[in-house]
Design a protein around this motif. Structure first.
Motif, short mmCIF file in Angstrom:
data_model
loop_
_atom_site.label_atom_id
_atom_site.label_comp_id
_atom_site.label_asym_id
_atom_site.label_seq_id
_atom_site.Cartn_x
_atom_site.Cartn_y
_atom_site.Cartn_z
N LEU A 143 34.82 38.83 44.89
CA LEU A 143 34.78 37.34 44.57
C LEU A 143 35.13 37.12 43.14
N MET A 144 34.81 37.89 42.23
CA MET A 144 35.20 38.00 40.83
C MET A 144 36.76 38.14 40.86
N TYR A 145 37.20 38.90 41.44
CA TYR A 145 38.76 39.18 41.46
C TYR A 145 39.67 38.04 42.09
N ALA A 146 39.03 37.51 43.15
CA ALA A 146 39.58 36.36 43.77
C ALA A 146 39.63 35.23 43.13
N HIS A 147 38.59 35.16 42.30
CA HIS A 147 38.57 33.61 41.32
C HIS A 147 38.89 34.21 40.10
N GLY A 148 39.19 35.30 39.68
CA GLY A 148 39.63 35.60 38.35
C GLY A 148 38.83 35.36 37.38
N ARG A 149 37.40 35.48 37.60
CA ARG A 149 36.25 35.03 36.93
C ARG A 149 35.79 36.35 36.37
N ASN A 150 35.80 36.55 35.13
CA ASN A 150 35.49 37.95 34.41
C ASN A 150 36.22 38.95 34.60
N LEU A 151 37.31 38.90 35.35
CA LEU A 151 38.20 39.92 35.35
C LEU A 151 39.48 39.25 35.86
N PRO A 152 40.56 39.90 35.64
CA PRO A 152 41.73 39.22 35.95
C PRO A 152 42.05 38.94 37.34
N GLN A 153 42.55 37.87 37.74
CA GLN A 153 42.70 37.43 39.09
C GLN A 153 43.62 38.46 39.85
#
Length: 412
Positions: free
Chosen positions: A351-361
């Motif tokens: 989810l973090m990767y999908a959102h681009g939240r705290n990690l690059p999308q």
């Protein structure tokens, strides 16, 4: 442990037909019960290699990522083998894949060849699939007259989707001469059998009052039963009824609630799913008071490599909950928990990767981790994985699926 399957040629001894049919039926029942790994082992029996329906079921498992990492290429290999052995299910699956162009490059000619071959088997669902491709005009001009013919064949066998689609053609006069009475008859028949789309369409006819006497009460009833099944258009239409007071007392709050439901029912797009997915649940997690300082015991357990503690402390560092926010530490701990096989952490990382939240999308990384979470049966992970696949190009998706397989090999 995941079973590794190949399509390499072999000299397996075929099972007798009766035994093979029984084995396939048993595997299909196992799939229906949700024991996908067991079904995979049953279907991978060397004696079923030349059994058409067994190969088609293996294609289904790989296409949907059930019990195995989702792999469109492997799924298509199994479907091709099934189709070559005469499986209508394999032919239909290949036809749909060529029509949709997600698992394999779009090819209208092959799509219609396979869909027609499957429809000729007489299975109403396959006839309806061919009719839909003809109606929408995959790779060319729509052919509603041919679509109507195939919908008719499927409808005569009780296929509710075909009844409703044929009714739409009669109502609009596409491919057939316009006949509102015939459309209403088809909608009513499918509606009584519980088809939500037919219920909504029949409700619209009674709201408009063009081909029948207007009846808001009956329309409200039809929209309501369709909305109970989550039918998107019915939810919207029911919202209008509540807002305007047609067939029911005005209730603006209920109207707003129904519109929100309709918006969610429009889902299965990546953006909508990401809006809906909240904090991934894990039964091993105790209720947390995030306002309290980080527990020294949790910190010590995380440093010792406990995956649950890694996950909990990762969330704290990412959000500054009871600890000074430190995103690099949070990401590193979430990654470690995911690498240790914690499905909830894998889903959160995806989810973090999908959102681009705290990690690059990065949809490729998101696909890998949501795939791992789906294999761990984390609720919602498979839906997000499939929505990501729909957003990715074919080459990017193939590469991501190869990375899933490689990551699983490393984990074993």
């Amino acid at each position: 442990m995941l079973l590794s399957l190949t399509l390499a040629a072999g000299t397996a001894q075929a099972q007798p037909a009766a035994d093979a049919d029984e084995a396939v039926a048993r595997a299909a029942s196992t799939i229906e019960q949700g024991y996908y790994g067991d079904a995979l082992q049953q279907l991978a029996s060397p004696g079923l290699r030349d059994v058409a329906e067994a190969q088609a079921l293996l294609g289904d498992l790989y296409l949907r990522g059930l019990g195995v990492p989702q792999n469109f290429g492997t799924a298509m290999d199994y479907y091709r083998r099934a189709a070559g052995l005469g499986s209508a299910a394999g032919q239909n699956a290949l036809g749909r894949a060529y029509a949709e162009g997600q698992a394999i490059p779009r090819d209208a000619q092959r799509a219609f060849e396979y869909l027609t071959e499957a429809a000729m088997s007489g299975v109403p669902g396959y006839q309806s699939d061919l009719a839909r491709a003809l109606e929408t005009g995959v790779g060319g001009e729509p052919r509603p007259d041919e679509a109507a013919s195939w919908y008719q064949r499927a409808a005569e066998q009780g296929d509710l989707d075909a009844m409703t689609s044929l009714g739409v053609l009669y109502l609009e006069g596409r491919g057939v001469e316009r006949d509102a009475d015939r459309a209403i008859e088809l909608f009513a028949q499918a509606s009584e059998a519980g088809d939500a789309r037919a219920q909504n369409n029949l409700g619209l006819i009674y709201v408009r009052g063009e081909d029948v006497e207007r009846d808001y009460d009956l329309a409200f009833e039809l929209f309501s039963v369709a909305a109970e099944q989550g039918q998107r258009e019915a939810l919207t239409n029911l919202s209008v009824m509540y807002a305007s007071g047609f067939g029911v007392d005005v209730d603006e709050a209920q109207s707003v609630r129904l519109l929100e439901q309709a918006r969610r029912a429009r889902g299965l797009t990546l953006s909508t799913l990401l809006e809906q997915v909240g904090f991934p649940y894990d039964a091993r997690l105790a209720e947390q008071d995030w306002s309290m300082p980080l527990s020294p015991a949790n910190e010590q357990a995380a440093r010792g490599g406990d995956p649950v503690a890694l996950y909990l402390t990762a969330l704290r560092y990412l959000n500054g909950a009871g600890v000074r926010q430190d995103i690099p530490v949070g990401v590193e701990r979430m990654q470690r928990a995911a690498d240790l096989g914690m499905g909830t952490a894998q889903f959160m990382l995806g989810l973090m990767y999908a959102h681009g939240r705290n990690l690059p999308q990065d949809y490729g990384h998101a696909y890998v981790w949501t795939s791992r979470a789906a294999l761990a049966a984390v609720p919602g992970a498979a839906e997000v994985r499939d929505a990501l696949a729909a957003e990715m190009g074919a080459a990017q998706l193939r590469q991501a699926q190869q990375r899933v397989a490689a990551s699983l090999d490393r984990a074993q």
